[in-house]
Design an enzyme around this catalytic site. Structure first.
Site, PDB file in Angstrom:
ATOM      1  N   ASP A  15      -6.912   4.369  -4.639  1.00  0.00           N
ATOM      2  CA  ASP A  15      -7.581   4.221  -3.331  1.00  0.00           C
ATOM      3  C   ASP A  15      -8.189   5.601  -3.060  1.00  0.00           C
ATOM      4  O   ASP A  15      -8.401   6.369  -4.014  1.00  0.00           O
ATOM      5  CB  ASP A  15      -6.572   3.794  -2.248  1.00  0.00           C
ATOM      6  CG  ASP A  15      -7.252   3.385  -0.937  1.00  0.00           C
ATOM      7  OD1 ASP A  15      -7.861   2.308  -0.902  1.00  0.00           O
ATOM      8  OD2 ASP A  15      -7.198   4.145   0.049  1.00  0.00           O
ATOM      9  N   LYS A  66       0.875  -1.187   0.000  1.00  0.00           N
ATOM     10  CA  LYS A  66       0.000   0.000   0.000  1.00  0.00           C
ATOM     11  C   LYS A  66       0.903   1.224   0.000  1.00  0.00           C
ATOM     12  O   LYS A  66       2.051   1.146   0.433  1.00  0.00           O
ATOM     13  CB  LYS A  66      -0.873  -0.007   1.263  1.00  0.00           C
ATOM     14  CG  LYS A  66      -2.141   0.803   1.154  1.00  0.00           C
ATOM     15  CD  LYS A  66      -3.258   0.067   0.479  1.00  0.00           C
ATOM     16  CE  LYS A  66      -4.444   0.980   0.233  1.00  0.00           C
ATOM     17  NZ  LYS A  66      -5.608   0.239  -0.282  1.00  0.00           N
TER      18      LYS A  66
HETATM   19  P1  NDP Z   1     -12.884   7.728  -2.770  1.00  0.00           P
HETATM   20  O1  NDP Z   1     -11.861   8.747  -2.492  1.00  0.00           O
HETATM   21  O2  NDP Z   1     -13.347   7.503  -4.151  1.00  0.00           O
HETATM   22  O3  NDP Z   1     -14.187   8.012  -1.868  1.00  0.00           O
HETATM   23  C1  NDP Z   1     -14.127   8.079  -0.482  1.00  0.00           C
HETATM   24  C2  NDP Z   1     -15.472   8.576   0.025  1.00  0.00           C
HETATM   25  O4  NDP Z   1     -15.483   8.448   1.441  1.00  0.00           O
HETATM   26  C3  NDP Z   1     -15.714  10.050  -0.300  1.00  0.00           C
HETATM   27  O5  NDP Z   1     -17.074  10.274  -0.545  1.00  0.00           O
HETATM   28  C4  NDP Z   1     -15.266  10.737   0.988  1.00  0.00           C
HETATM   29  O6  NDP Z   1     -15.949  11.948   1.277  1.00  0.00           O
HETATM   30  C5  NDP Z   1     -15.671   9.725   2.033  1.00  0.00           C
HETATM   31  N1  NDP Z   1     -14.800   9.858   3.210  1.00  0.00           N
HETATM   32  C6  NDP Z   1     -13.439   9.753   3.243  1.00  0.00           C
HETATM   33  N2  NDP Z   1     -13.000   9.968   4.498  1.00  0.00           N
HETATM   34  C7  NDP Z   1     -14.095  10.211   5.246  1.00  0.00           C
HETATM   35  C8  NDP Z   1     -14.309  10.487   6.623  1.00  0.00           C
HETATM   36  N3  NDP Z   1     -13.269  10.585   7.470  1.00  0.00           N
HETATM   37  N4  NDP Z   1     -15.589  10.663   7.048  1.00  0.00           N
HETATM   38  C9  NDP Z   1     -16.635  10.562   6.199  1.00  0.00           C
HETATM   39  N5  NDP Z   1     -16.507  10.314   4.887  1.00  0.00           N
HETATM   40  C10 NDP Z   1     -15.250  10.123   4.422  1.00  0.00           C
HETATM   41  O7  NDP Z   1     -12.312   6.349  -2.127  1.00  0.00           O
HETATM   42  P2  NDP Z   1     -12.731   4.877  -2.463  1.00  0.00           P
HETATM   43  O8  NDP Z   1     -14.182   4.797  -2.688  1.00  0.00           O
HETATM   44  O9  NDP Z   1     -11.788   4.352  -3.477  1.00  0.00           O
HETATM   45  O10 NDP Z   1     -12.354   4.119  -1.090  1.00  0.00           O
HETATM   46  C11 NDP Z   1     -13.261   4.046  -0.002  1.00  0.00           C
HETATM   47  C12 NDP Z   1     -12.820   2.942   0.946  1.00  0.00           C
HETATM   48  O11 NDP Z   1     -12.777   1.697   0.230  1.00  0.00           O
HETATM   49  C13 NDP Z   1     -11.427   3.097   1.554  1.00  0.00           C
HETATM   50  O12 NDP Z   1     -11.423   2.505   2.839  1.00  0.00           O
HETATM   51  C14 NDP Z   1     -10.562   2.271   0.624  1.00  0.00           C
HETATM   52  O13 NDP Z   1      -9.366   1.846   1.240  1.00  0.00           O
HETATM   53  C15 NDP Z   1     -11.489   1.104   0.358  1.00  0.00           C
HETATM   54  N6  NDP Z   1     -11.191   0.337  -0.838  1.00  0.00           N
HETATM   55  C16 NDP Z   1     -11.151   0.933  -2.073  1.00  0.00           C
HETATM   56  C17 NDP Z   1     -10.895   0.174  -3.187  1.00  0.00           C
HETATM   57  C18 NDP Z   1     -10.955   0.743  -4.571  1.00  0.00           C
HETATM   58  O14 NDP Z   1     -10.902  -0.052  -5.525  1.00  0.00           O
HETATM   59  N7  NDP Z   1     -11.106   2.037  -4.748  1.00  0.00           N
HETATM   60  C19 NDP Z   1     -10.550  -1.258  -3.080  1.00  0.00           C
HETATM   61  C20 NDP Z   1     -10.719  -1.806  -1.753  1.00  0.00           C
HETATM   62  C21 NDP Z   1     -10.986  -1.001  -0.684  1.00  0.00           C
HETATM   63  P3  NDP Z   1     -15.676  13.282   0.400  1.00  0.00           P
HETATM   64  O15 NDP Z   1     -16.465  13.043  -0.856  1.00  0.00           O
HETATM   65  O16 NDP Z   1     -16.202  14.374   1.253  1.00  0.00           O
HETATM   66  O17 NDP Z   1     -14.193  13.320   0.160  1.00  0.00           O
END
Ligand code: NDP
Length: 450
Positions: A172, A132
């Site tokens: 991510d 990572k």
């Molecule tokens: P993105 O950046 O696309 O989206 C993240 C979302 O979560 C955004 O809407 C963001 O809000 C919100 N968010 C982030 N931090 C916080 C917080 N502290 N409180 C509330 N909302 C929050 O990320 P991903 O969708 O790619 O990833 C989301 C999760 O999934 C992570 O844990 C990641 O590690 C996991 N994951 C992702 C994979 C992937 O293929 N992308 C694969 C496996 C796991 P805002 O819009 O306001 O920024």
């Protein structure tokens, strides 16, 4: 017995040993405690695992790289950020795991994520190691040109540590298609080869069909397996989703497509609610508008959703919750709210979204948790498909990738269930840890004490 072996005396002894090596790394300690609690007996009882200290070695990354990223903003001002890549284990294949750009990125977060990634990738059955990386940088409020310059600067250092057979990063939090494009472009410029050292590339530019959708879709396919196994189905179930990013949007979209009533999305500012459910078209409309205006309330208005400032999805009545935003987003209070509001299943779209205490409360209240390392493995699985296509030159159709993704999620569910017995009840968290650990432990022990 050597001192290293004492770590296997108990979960507490193991965590204490890790704390001495990684002081203050709270998220990493939390992840270690959770996995070790489920596998310590295997590490102790299988002679070759014990002899070669497999669990202790897997709790220490192979390599941690930290570097300075210097870039210039649109006003000509110089900025310095920290970039990282944690290469945790390549016992099963090249290091593989996403890059996160977020101000919260630090060694603890990355050690927790890379540690989890090892077991997740093992569980897929594919030949993928775990890693990572990322930077304490946010793209929020930055122009396209600034993001491009940052990505180029980041890759200028990272490129010497990665490669198609060495380490293959992906996206991510904060690293989506735009950022992958800039990172990949710079990698290609520096290496002068089209070698597939990054996944999540655009379709038509070396990427795989379905990579963007894979994590969210995969989480819903995993949920489908759980429900089918219990003689139930998704149609008509009320589902709350947190987040409005890659995982959340695609989980919401697939759940709605399969007949679920998806009632929430959310972001850092609050929760978007639509009591009668977002349709697939609604989800796509919210995604498109949110990307343009960066205001979830405004993005939800045209589809008739209301935004609750500071709100969380967990107080909204549901059958199933799919936390898909970030780590530790469901604490013990949120867990209580979920139970009180009728939730029966929590599917972790995000990595470690449920705190240790909250997970205990949910388990004791009869709620089934699908752990992230199983439920959100669809993303890395399709990244694995992208690597295969880059190596062979084949181009898969979306149907082929979707079919292969469903099979992978089914296999992960079956492996997690098979090892998940806990006093007559299936604990998928335990099963996923045990199945994931067993495979990578075998490979690690087989190579001796290296
Ligand atoms: P993105 O950046 O696309 O989206 C993240 C979302 O979560 C955004 O809407 C963001 O809000 C919100 N968010 C982030 N931090 C916080 C917080 N502290 N409180 C509330 N909302 C929050 O990320 P991903 O969708 O790619 O990833 C989301 C999760 O999934 C992570 O844990 C990641 O590690 C996991 N994951 C992702 C994979 C992937 O293929 N992308 C694969 C496996 C796991 P805002 O819009 O306001 O920024």
């Amino acid at each position: 017995m050597p001192v290293l072996d004492d770590a296997l005396d108990s979960v507490e002894a193991f965590v204490t040993w890790v704390k001495l090596r990684h002081p203050g790394e709270i998220e990493f300690h939390q992840a270690v405690r959770s996995v070790v609690g489920n596998v310590i007996d295997i590490a102790r009882d299988v002679p070759e695992f014990r002899k070669t200290a497999v669990l202790q070695r897997l709790a220490e990354p192979d390599r941690s790289i930290r570097f300075r990223v210097t870039w210039v903003d649109d006003e000509g001002e110089i900025h310095i950020n920290r970039g990282y890549r944690v290469q945790h284990s390549n016992a099963l294949g090249p290091y593989k795991g996403g890059l996160r750009f977020d101000p919260t990125v630090n060694p603890s977060i990355l050690n927790f994520l890379s540690f989890e990634q090892v077991f997740k990738n093992s569980l897929t059955g594919l030949n993928l190691g775990g890693g990572k990386g990322g930077a304490d940088f946010t793209t929020k409020g930055r122009s396209d040109n600034e993001v491009m310059r940052f990505c180029y600067a980041f890759m200028t250092e990272l490129h010497r540590h990665i490669g198609p057979r060495t380490d293959v990063p992906a996206g991510d939090i904060g690293v989506g298609s735009r950022e992958i494009g800039y990172l990949w472009g710079q990698y290609k410029r520096l290496e002068n080869q089209f070698s597939g050292a990054i996944t999540g590339k655009a379709v038509g530019a070396g990427g795989s069909e379905l990579r963007e959708e894979a994590t969210g879709y995969g989480a819903v396919y995993f949920l489908g397996e759980m429900l089918a196994d219990a003689g139930d189905e998704l149609d008509g179930k009320r589902v709350t989703v947190s987040g409005a990013g890659n995982v959340a949007i695609h989980a919401a979209e697939k759940a709605a497509e399969l007949g679920a009533i998806v009632v929430t999305l959310s972001n850092r500012k609050g929760c978007l609610i639509k009591e009668d459910g977002f349709s697939v078209q609604d989800v796509r409309a919210v995604e498109g508008a949110y990307t343009r205006c960066h205001d979830l309330g405004e993005a939800g208005e045209p589809v008739g959703a209301r935004f609750v400032e500071g709100g969380k999805p967990w107080t909204v009545a549901c059958d199933i919750a799919i936390p898909s935003a970030t780590q530790n987003e469901i604490d013990i209070e949120d867990a209580r709210a979920l139970v009180d509001n009728g939730c029966k299943i929590v599917v972790e779209g995000a990595n470690m979204p449920v705190t240790h205490d909250a997970a205990e409360l949910l388990w004791e209240s009869g709620v089934t948790i699908a752990p992230g390392k199983a439920a959100n493995a669809g993303g890395v699985a399709v990244s694995g498909f992208e690597m295969l296509q880059n190596q062979s030159g084949d181009i898969w159709t979306a149907e082929h990738a979707d079919d292969a993704l469903r099979k992978i999620m089914k296999g992960i569910f079956q492996r997690s269930k098979a090892e998940g017995d806990s006093g007559g009840r299936i604990d998928l968290c335990r099963g996923a840890d045990r199945a994931g650990f067993r495979r990578v432990a075998r490979a690690t022990a087989w190579m001796g004490a290296m």
